[in-house]
Design an enzyme around this catalytic site. Sequence first.
Site, mmCIF file in Angstrom:
data_model
loop_
_atom_site.group_PDB
_atom_site.id
_atom_site.type_symbol
_atom_site.label_atom_id
_atom_site.label_comp_id
_atom_site.label_asym_id
_atom_site.label_seq_id
_atom_site.Cartn_x
_atom_site.Cartn_y
_atom_site.Cartn_z
ATOM 1 N N TYR A 149 -44.386 1.010 63.745
ATOM 2 C CA TYR A 149 -43.291 2.104 63.716
ATOM 3 C C TYR A 149 -42.180 1.512 63.324
ATOM 4 O O TYR A 149 -41.380 2.260 62.884
ATOM 5 C CB TYR A 149 -43.061 2.326 65.159
ATOM 6 C CG TYR A 149 -42.326 3.918 65.365
ATOM 7 C CD1 TYR A 149 -43.125 4.782 64.925
ATOM 8 C CD2 TYR A 149 -41.135 4.040 65.975
ATOM 9 C CE1 TYR A 149 -42.485 6.236 65.025
ATOM 10 C CE2 TYR A 149 -40.751 5.226 66.076
ATOM 11 C CZ TYR A 149 -41.421 6.310 65.608
ATOM 12 O OH TYR A 149 -40.551 7.621 65.506
ATOM 13 N N LYS A 157 -34.916 5.446 65.247
ATOM 14 C CA LYS A 157 -34.805 6.202 66.746
ATOM 15 C C LYS A 157 -33.903 5.769 67.572
ATOM 16 O O LYS A 157 -33.048 6.373 68.268
ATOM 17 C CB LYS A 157 -36.219 6.357 67.208
ATOM 18 C CG LYS A 157 -37.033 7.206 66.365
ATOM 19 C CD LYS A 157 -36.719 8.776 66.356
ATOM 20 C CE LYS A 157 -37.908 9.564 65.695
ATOM 21 N NZ LYS A 157 -37.148 11.097 65.135
HETATM 22 P P1 NAD Z 1 -43.654 17.132 60.691
HETATM 23 O O1 NAD Z 1 -43.876 16.486 59.648
HETATM 24 O O2 NAD Z 1 -44.156 18.388 61.348
HETATM 25 O O3 NAD Z 1 -42.034 17.288 60.752
HETATM 26 C C1 NAD Z 1 -41.130 16.456 60.056
HETATM 27 C C2 NAD Z 1 -40.387 17.300 59.378
HETATM 28 O O4 NAD Z 1 -39.057 16.790 58.806
HETATM 29 C C3 NAD Z 1 -40.976 18.162 58.307
HETATM 30 O O5 NAD Z 1 -40.712 19.686 58.611
HETATM 31 C C4 NAD Z 1 -40.153 17.617 56.957
HETATM 32 O O6 NAD Z 1 -40.206 18.672 56.071
HETATM 33 C C5 NAD Z 1 -38.876 17.475 57.684
HETATM 34 N N1 NAD Z 1 -38.170 16.528 56.608
HETATM 35 C C6 NAD Z 1 -38.403 15.368 56.222
HETATM 36 N N2 NAD Z 1 -37.560 15.052 55.340
HETATM 37 C C7 NAD Z 1 -36.568 15.829 54.952
HETATM 38 C C8 NAD Z 1 -35.124 16.153 54.497
HETATM 39 N N3 NAD Z 1 -34.919 15.212 53.715
HETATM 40 N N4 NAD Z 1 -34.468 17.103 54.803
HETATM 41 C C9 NAD Z 1 -35.173 18.242 55.620
HETATM 42 N N5 NAD Z 1 -36.210 18.071 56.267
HETATM 43 C C10 NAD Z 1 -37.065 16.851 56.111
HETATM 44 O O7 NAD Z 1 -43.928 16.160 62.044
HETATM 45 P P2 NAD Z 1 -43.294 16.105 63.593
HETATM 46 O O8 NAD Z 1 -44.134 14.867 64.021
HETATM 47 O O9 NAD Z 1 -43.168 17.373 64.181
HETATM 48 O O10 NAD Z 1 -41.933 15.293 63.416
HETATM 49 C C11 NAD Z 1 -40.515 15.967 63.897
HETATM 50 C C12 NAD Z 1 -39.812 15.061 64.780
HETATM 51 O O11 NAD Z 1 -40.409 14.608 65.715
HETATM 52 C C13 NAD Z 1 -39.677 13.758 63.817
HETATM 53 O O12 NAD Z 1 -38.199 13.345 64.168
HETATM 54 C C14 NAD Z 1 -40.476 12.681 64.662
HETATM 55 O O13 NAD Z 1 -40.144 11.600 64.442
HETATM 56 C C15 NAD Z 1 -40.527 13.283 65.914
HETATM 57 N N6 NAD Z 1 -41.435 12.786 66.797
HETATM 58 C C16 NAD Z 1 -42.814 12.796 66.425
HETATM 59 C C17 NAD Z 1 -43.879 12.486 67.216
HETATM 60 C C18 NAD Z 1 -45.166 12.401 66.696
HETATM 61 O O14 NAD Z 1 -45.958 11.622 67.298
HETATM 62 N N7 NAD Z 1 -45.664 13.473 66.007
HETATM 63 C C19 NAD Z 1 -43.438 11.589 68.365
HETATM 64 C C20 NAD Z 1 -42.208 11.777 68.876
HETATM 65 C C21 NAD Z 1 -41.184 12.185 67.945
#
Ligand code: NAD
Length: 274
Positions: A155, A162
Amino acid sequence: MVMNGKKGVILGVANDKSIAYGIAKACAAQGAKVAFTYLNDSLKKRVVPIAEEFGSGDLVYPCDVSNPQEIKDLCESLKRDLGEIDFVVHSIAFAPKEGLSGRFMDVSKDAFRVAMDVSVFSLMEITKELKPIMSENCSILTLSYYGGVKYIPNYNLMGVAKAALEMTVKYLAEDLGKDGIRVNAISAGPIKTLAAAGISDFRFMLKWNEAHSPLKKNVTIDEVGNSGMYLLSDLSSAVTGEIHYVDSGYNIMGMPAVKFDEEGKPTIAWNGEK
Ligand code: NAD
């Protein structure tokens, strides 16, 4: 319905596997009007039909958060189309590939800057730009992960981002509290999404979490969505600066309560129960 009359914007839907999609679904089911953003034209094709699914086909805007002008333009569009907003979801993160595997000390300054800019500073910039159109009880929500608190393999750079994001939530919560605006984060357990695909050995993370969390299961975007809806609604009117875990309880574990059988399957708890 809990979100009747509420209007807000959700940044971070890439497809129907996105955590932001789960949050949009839960908010719309409770009566909220939701506006959406997309990162680029190839994602626009996916986001527009999703917005239409929620009756928001006319509320879809471009917003690459690394471009300050696009955040300003988003604010103008929301002001024109919605007037005031009652909630904002920041479900955005990005780190260059080099930051998500290999030796942590080798991460370049450029990669560090990009990850912090897109994944952390964007929350501050969006908050500042949208503040003039936020209603009195506006609620802001972002997404974090346990890798910002404790070491998680691979990570790496995102863990540092984060950690910074979680403190940004707390400092913003204090700063905006005087305006009645709340700022919270959900720390979600691992979920298979587009962003997660960038993390090496992600499938192992899923198996590990399932085996070692009290609830012995992984979380879904619907479960994160429901908790997100609660934090965006007036149900959580006294909650701010909170990092709310939606992770099947994984974060409370000091030691896994399972042993592994010969096939590597978790079977027997330390106390001898199945
Ligand atoms: P996802 O890929 O569906 O969403 C990530 C989003 O970030 C996408 O829509 C992408 O277009 C957007 N993004 C990236 N760069 C960008 C930019 N420059 N401008 C605007 N948008 C941008 O994946 P997700 O897992 O739904 O991620 C959403 C959030 O949840 C993130 O912050 C991620 O770190 C967090 N998260 C994810 C998990 C997991 O296991 N999937 C766990 C905990 C937290």
